[in-house]
Design a protein around this motif. Sequence first.
Motif, mmCIF file in Angstrom:
data_model
loop_
_atom_site.group_PDB
_atom_site.id
_atom_site.type_symbol
_atom_site.label_atom_id
_atom_site.label_comp_id
_atom_site.label_asym_id
_atom_site.label_seq_id
_atom_site.Cartn_x
_atom_site.Cartn_y
_atom_site.Cartn_z
ATOM 1 N N VAL A 177 0.828 -1.202 0.000
ATOM 2 C CA VAL A 177 0.000 0.000 0.000
ATOM 3 C C VAL A 177 0.866 1.257 0.000
ATOM 4 C CG1 VAL A 177 -1.699 1.338 1.304
ATOM 5 C CG2 VAL A 177 -1.921 -1.157 1.135
ATOM 6 N N GLU A 178 1.893 1.278 0.860
ATOM 7 C CA GLU A 178 2.698 2.487 1.030
ATOM 8 C C GLU A 178 3.709 2.688 -0.082
ATOM 9 O OE1 GLU A 178 4.391 2.819 4.909
ATOM 10 O OE2 GLU A 178 2.529 2.320 5.946
ATOM 11 N N ASP A 179 4.206 1.599 -0.669
ATOM 12 C CA ASP A 179 5.204 1.711 -1.745
ATOM 13 C C ASP A 179 5.116 0.479 -2.635
ATOM 14 O OD1 ASP A 179 7.359 2.149 -3.407
ATOM 15 O OD2 ASP A 179 8.787 2.572 -1.797
ATOM 16 N N PRO A 180 4.152 0.440 -3.554
ATOM 17 C CA PRO A 180 3.971 -0.751 -4.392
ATOM 18 C C PRO A 180 5.178 -1.065 -5.274
ATOM 19 C CG PRO A 180 2.557 1.063 -5.116
ATOM 20 C CD PRO A 180 3.118 1.463 -3.801
ATOM 21 N N VAL A 181 5.936 -0.047 -5.662
ATOM 22 C CA VAL A 181 7.124 -0.293 -6.487
ATOM 23 C C VAL A 181 8.157 -1.085 -5.703
ATOM 24 C CG1 VAL A 181 9.028 0.782 -7.735
ATOM 25 C CG2 VAL A 181 6.732 1.757 -7.900
ATOM 26 N N ALA A 182 8.387 -0.689 -4.460
ATOM 27 C CA ALA A 182 9.335 -1.424 -3.613
ATOM 28 C C ALA A 182 8.825 -2.822 -3.322
ATOM 29 C CB ALA A 182 9.573 -0.667 -2.307
ATOM 30 N N ALA A 183 7.526 -2.952 -3.053
ATOM 31 C CA ALA A 183 6.963 -4.269 -2.755
ATOM 32 C C ALA A 183 7.149 -5.227 -3.916
ATOM 33 C CB ALA A 183 5.477 -4.128 -2.417
ATOM 34 N N ALA A 184 7.018 -4.727 -5.142
ATOM 35 C CA ALA A 184 7.176 -5.585 -6.321
ATOM 36 C C ALA A 184 8.604 -6.075 -6.477
ATOM 37 C CB ALA A 184 6.738 -4.827 -7.572
ATOM 38 N N ALA A 185 9.555 -5.342 -5.893
ATOM 39 C CA ALA A 185 10.966 -5.700 -6.043
ATOM 40 C C ALA A 185 11.509 -6.514 -4.874
ATOM 41 C CB ALA A 185 11.807 -4.429 -6.198
ATOM 42 N N ILE A 186 10.697 -6.724 -3.834
ATOM 43 C CA ILE A 186 11.145 -7.443 -2.641
ATOM 44 C C ILE A 186 10.341 -8.729 -2.512
ATOM 45 C CG2 ILE A 186 11.291 -7.365 -0.115
ATOM 46 C CD1 ILE A 186 11.636 -4.341 -0.332
ATOM 47 N N LEU A 187 11.026 -9.818 -2.239
ATOM 48 C CA LEU A 187 10.319 -11.079 -2.037
ATOM 49 C C LEU A 187 9.384 -10.975 -0.831
ATOM 50 C CD1 LEU A 187 13.176 -13.686 -2.556
ATOM 51 C CD2 LEU A 187 11.189 -13.359 -4.024
ATOM 52 N N PRO A 188 8.140 -11.446 -0.952
ATOM 53 C CA PRO A 188 7.202 -11.364 0.169
ATOM 54 C C PRO A 188 7.686 -12.091 1.418
ATOM 55 C CG PRO A 188 6.046 -11.881 -1.871
ATOM 56 C CD PRO A 188 7.513 -11.976 -2.173
ATOM 57 N N SER A 189 8.608 -13.037 1.254
ATOM 58 C CA SER A 189 9.116 -13.795 2.394
ATOM 59 C C SER A 189 10.338 -13.164 3.051
ATOM 60 C CB SER A 189 9.485 -15.213 1.946
ATOM 61 O OG SER A 189 10.477 -15.167 0.928
ATOM 62 N N ASN A 190 10.864 -12.094 2.454
ATOM 63 C CA ASN A 190 12.100 -11.492 2.955
ATOM 64 C C ASN A 190 11.774 -10.460 4.037
ATOM 65 O OD1 ASN A 190 14.594 -10.254 3.385
ATOM 66 N ND2 ASN A 190 15.182 -10.411 1.236
ATOM 67 N N GLY A 191 11.592 -10.944 5.256
ATOM 68 C CA GLY A 191 11.199 -10.071 6.353
ATOM 69 C C GLY A 191 12.185 -8.957 6.616
ATOM 70 N N ARG A 192 13.468 -9.256 6.514
ATOM 71 C CA ARG A 192 14.482 -8.239 6.796
ATOM 72 C C ARG A 192 14.368 -7.065 5.834
ATOM 73 N NH1 ARG A 192 19.359 -7.164 4.771
ATOM 74 N NH2 ARG A 192 19.258 -8.980 3.389
#
Length: 327
Positions: A170-185
Amino acid sequence: MSYPPIVTPSGATRPILTRGLGTLDGVGQLPVIAVVGPTAAGKSDLAVELAIRLGGEAVNADSMQLYRGMDIGTAKLTIPERKGVTHHLFDIWGVEQTASVAEYQRLARPLIDGLLVRGVTPVIVGGSGLYVRAILDDLEFPGTDAAIRARLEAELAEKGVAPLYARLTVEDPVAAAAILPSNGRRVVRALEVIELSGRPFSATMPSYESVYRSVQIGLNIPRPVLDERIELRVHRMWAAGFVEETRKLHEAGMGPTASRALGYAQVIKYLDGEWTEEQAVDETVRATRRFARRQESWFRRDPRVVWLPYDAPDLPAQAIRVVSCAS
């Protein structure tokens, strides 16, 4: 041939030097070379050969090889395997220290500049994509806030990564698309930067704008072959004393970064009685294969990487031709 000066991220300039260029027929300054690709592809050996043939020195870009004592589990070259080539940025941090790509950049950039001043070819080698980019590209790293980070990490521990990732989309969809959903760090870091700076985390993500004249050589290896090499490497690590290496480091007090490192995290679960040794081996193989796929995906996105077959009989010569064309 003359070249324009390098422009640094701060706007300052530094000249391209033209000393020590006989290897490539005196045509311009040798670029900064990076040997990249997935783990177990043969990057370290190629980097050594290039350094020998081009009068260069190796610069580590594997985030875990920065740690002292993490040798077997990171496949760090032994002194004989380095064949007399000087290797920089290995064994510089204690395992209790938290890894920081910003600190790495602060150390690496002056080192690269110093090698170029001496007419020595820097050969960057490693599979930590952001660390390679931290040297080569115009990257700036936002600061951190311990209170924000602690709160987000507590939320991660309590609720898992899914709600944090949903917030990031929601806050940064561009960043979310580039980060694996499982990568908590990485999700925590993105949310921390957004809250701290008021800017999207994606605004700080890497762009393909180099601060050095550089060439990146990727090692192309078929996935079935890579999977087999990874499994063989893991079994060799165990035979070489990986469990005992991890035991000593674990007892000495590994920090959060080192203790989560590939292989070490699995062995620690065995040492703590959570897994059998067989489980630790199998999970290390599986996790390493997944990691190799992420590495390959990262480097494949960079259009500047020139891919060469990992098993070419004349691989060093092919790589030197690539460097020559880039000069």
